[in-house]
Motif scaffolding. Structure first.
Motif, PDB file in Angstrom:
ATOM      1  N   PRO A   1      -2.370  11.887   0.495  1.00 42.89           N
ATOM      2  CA  PRO A   1      -2.240  11.847   1.954  1.00 42.89           C
ATOM      3  C   PRO A   1      -3.310  12.690   2.638  1.00 42.89           C
ATOM      4  O   PRO A   1      -3.873  13.613   2.045  1.00 42.89           O
ATOM      5  N   ASP A   2      -3.549  12.394   3.880  1.00 40.74           N
ATOM      6  CA  ASP A   2      -4.506  13.148   4.679  1.00 40.74           C
ATOM      7  C   ASP A   2      -3.840  14.434   5.153  1.00 40.74           C
ATOM      8  O   ASP A   2      -2.872  14.406   5.906  1.00 40.74           O
ATOM      9  N   ILE A   3      -4.347  15.570   4.692  1.00 43.43           N
ATOM     10  CA  ILE A   3      -3.779  16.862   5.091  1.00 43.43           C
ATOM     11  C   ILE A   3      -4.797  17.676   5.885  1.00 43.43           C
ATOM     12  O   ILE A   3      -4.750  18.903   5.911  1.00 43.43           O
ATOM     13  N   SER A   4      -5.737  16.963   6.510  1.00 35.77           N
ATOM     14  CA  SER A   4      -6.789  17.668   7.238  1.00 35.77           C
ATOM     15  C   SER A   4      -6.241  18.445   8.422  1.00 35.77           C
ATOM     16  O   SER A   4      -6.893  19.358   8.913  1.00 35.77           O
ATOM     17  N   GLY A   5      -5.034  18.072   8.888  1.00 41.40           N
ATOM     18  CA  GLY A   5      -4.462  18.768  10.032  1.00 41.40           C
ATOM     19  C   GLY A   5      -3.818  20.092   9.690  1.00 41.40           C
ATOM     20  O   GLY A   5      -3.239  20.738  10.548  1.00 41.40           O
ATOM     21  N   GLY A   6      -3.890  20.522   8.438  1.00 35.60           N
ATOM     22  CA  GLY A   6      -3.302  21.792   8.036  1.00 35.60           C
ATOM     23  C   GLY A   6      -2.087  21.587   7.159  1.00 35.60           C
ATOM     24  O   GLY A   6      -1.797  20.488   6.697  1.00 35.60           O
ATOM     25  N   GLY A   7      -1.334  22.656   6.925  1.00 39.57           N
ATOM     26  CA  GLY A   7      -0.181  22.591   6.033  1.00 39.57           C
ATOM     27  C   GLY A   7      -0.584  22.932   4.614  1.00 39.57           C
ATOM     28  O   GLY A   7      -1.703  23.373   4.333  1.00 39.57           O
ATOM     29  N   ARG A   8       0.325  22.719   3.694  1.00 45.67           N
ATOM     30  CA  ARG A   8       0.060  23.070   2.300  1.00 45.67           C
ATOM     31  C   ARG A   8       0.770  22.100   1.374  1.00 45.67           C
ATOM     32  O   ARG A   8       1.734  21.434   1.755  1.00 45.67           O
TER      33      ARG A   8
END
Length: 387
Positions: free
Chosen positions: A160-167
């Protein structure tokens, strides 16, 4: 020479972790002696020696072991083991083979004769690349103690695209095993669900009386387990296992799996022969399972063999719960939290009572809605008249 193979210990996992060698390498063991402990996603299990001999370890503690893989060998004598590890120079010479290389040989089916033909005095993992059918040999210099759980298929799809942050958080092995069972249930069992509302005041009072009488904590879940067992003779299909299209096997005992989650993962230990066990003894056995869940020391035998499930969702704010029918069973009962409601009393005055929702998920290949509802109504009657 006899190999010690990893048996199939449960329906969920295809590999386990070797957590302990119970006997040092080079020790003489007898048939049936516990030699190693492996850990599944739910329990730990001791593996017995398949025969008599001198034990040799092929797999290090912490390694992942596939079902059917050899984790050790039994030699006829200490001399036989010594010759395997370092062949007698007087008999034609031979290399010293490191323990990691021996493990790779066992996994890839590389013969000792082929290793001798390399002409090396010491054979390490890297030296086996020329003999490996794939052209390379895996690095086994350190035990495989971490990494992905290969007992669970990778169904995550594209990253998945996690470019927006998170872990990124990896689920526990126990949760991944639960996921496998649930996915298999939804894939193979055409389940339906029905529920009834049950007045609970009489059952709660009876449970308190049994607690005082036997000095053992008895609650509504224990009464419900006993009620389930009592219906084996009148509702046998609820305990049946589908063995072929249109054919079921009906068991001789009611073996009830009960969900327990104390914050260390979901477990479903089995209470056996419930139909022949007094309620206060069921309470003692269920409490023992709860303590085992806290310690995390279930054995595989504690968690296998259920022919019906009871899913407990008894927090007071839970109004209803739809359980999962375990593959290999036909029914799963759910007990939700207690609710308080007003109702018209016998004299016309408004009264208050405690109720609970009792649910049943069932395999529609085995049971129809009428059968399921009849089973639930008999459970309801047993709770309303527990004595």
């Amino acid at each position: 020479m006899t190999e010690i193979l990893v048996p199939k210990l449960n329906a969920n996992d295809t590999s386990y972790t070797l957590v302990e060698w119970l006997v040092p390498a080079g020790t003489v063991v007898g048939a049936g002696d516990p030699v190693a402990t492996v850990e599944t996603s739910k329990a730990a299990e001791d593996l017995p020696s398949p025969g008599d001999g001198v034990l040799h370890h092929l797999v290090a503690v912490g390694a992942e072991c596939a079902v059917g893989a050899a984790i050790g060998r039994l030699f006829g004598s200490a001399a036989d083991r010594d010759r395997f590890l370092a062949p007698d120079p007087g008999a034609g010479g031979g290399p010293v083979i490191t323990e990691p290389a021996l493990r790779v040989m066992a996994e890839r089916g590389i013969s000792v004769a082929a290793v001798h033909a390399l002409g090396r005095k010491v054979v390490r993992v890297a030296d086996l690349a020329a003999l490996d059918p794939a052209g390379t040999a895996p690095d086994r210099s350190e035990p495989h103690a971490t990494g992905p759980d290969r007992s669970v298929p990778d169904v995550a799809g594209p990253e998945p695209d996690i470019s927006g942050g998170g872990r990124r958080v990896e689920l526990t092995a126990a949760q991944r095993a639960v996921g496998v069972v649930v996915a298999e249930s939804h894939r193979t069992v055409p389940a339906a669900f029905v529920a009834v509302k049950v007045p609970l005041d009489t059952a709660a009072e009876h449970a308190r009386a049994l607690t005082r009488e036997h000095r053992r904590l008895v609650g509504v879940p224990e009464l419900l387990i006993a009620a389930i067992g009592s219906l084996l003779a009148t509702h046998p299909l609820c305990f049946a296992r589908l063995v072929a299209p249109g054919v079921v096997h009906v068991p001789g005992t009611a073996d009830v799996g009960v969900t327990i989650d104390v914050g260390k993962g979901l477990h479903v230990p089995v209470l056996r022969a419930v139909e022949a066990t007094p309620v206060h003894d069921l309470a003692a056995r269920l409490m023992a399972h709860r303590m085992t869940a806290l310690r995390g020391t279930f054995r595989a035998g504690d968690l296998t063999g259920a022919n019906i499930l009871l899913a407990l969702h008894t927090d007071d704010d839970v109004t209803h719960a739809v359980p999962v029918v375990l593959p290999g069973t036909s029914c799963a009962v759910s007990l939700a939290g207690r609710q308080t409601e007003l109702f018209p009393g016998p004299d016309g005055a408004v009264a208050q009572r405690t109720v609970v929702q009792l649910g049943l998920a069932y395999d529609h290949r085995v049971l129809n809605g009428r059968d399921a509802l009849a089973f639930l109504r008999d459970l309801s009657a047993a709770l309303q008249h527990p004595a």
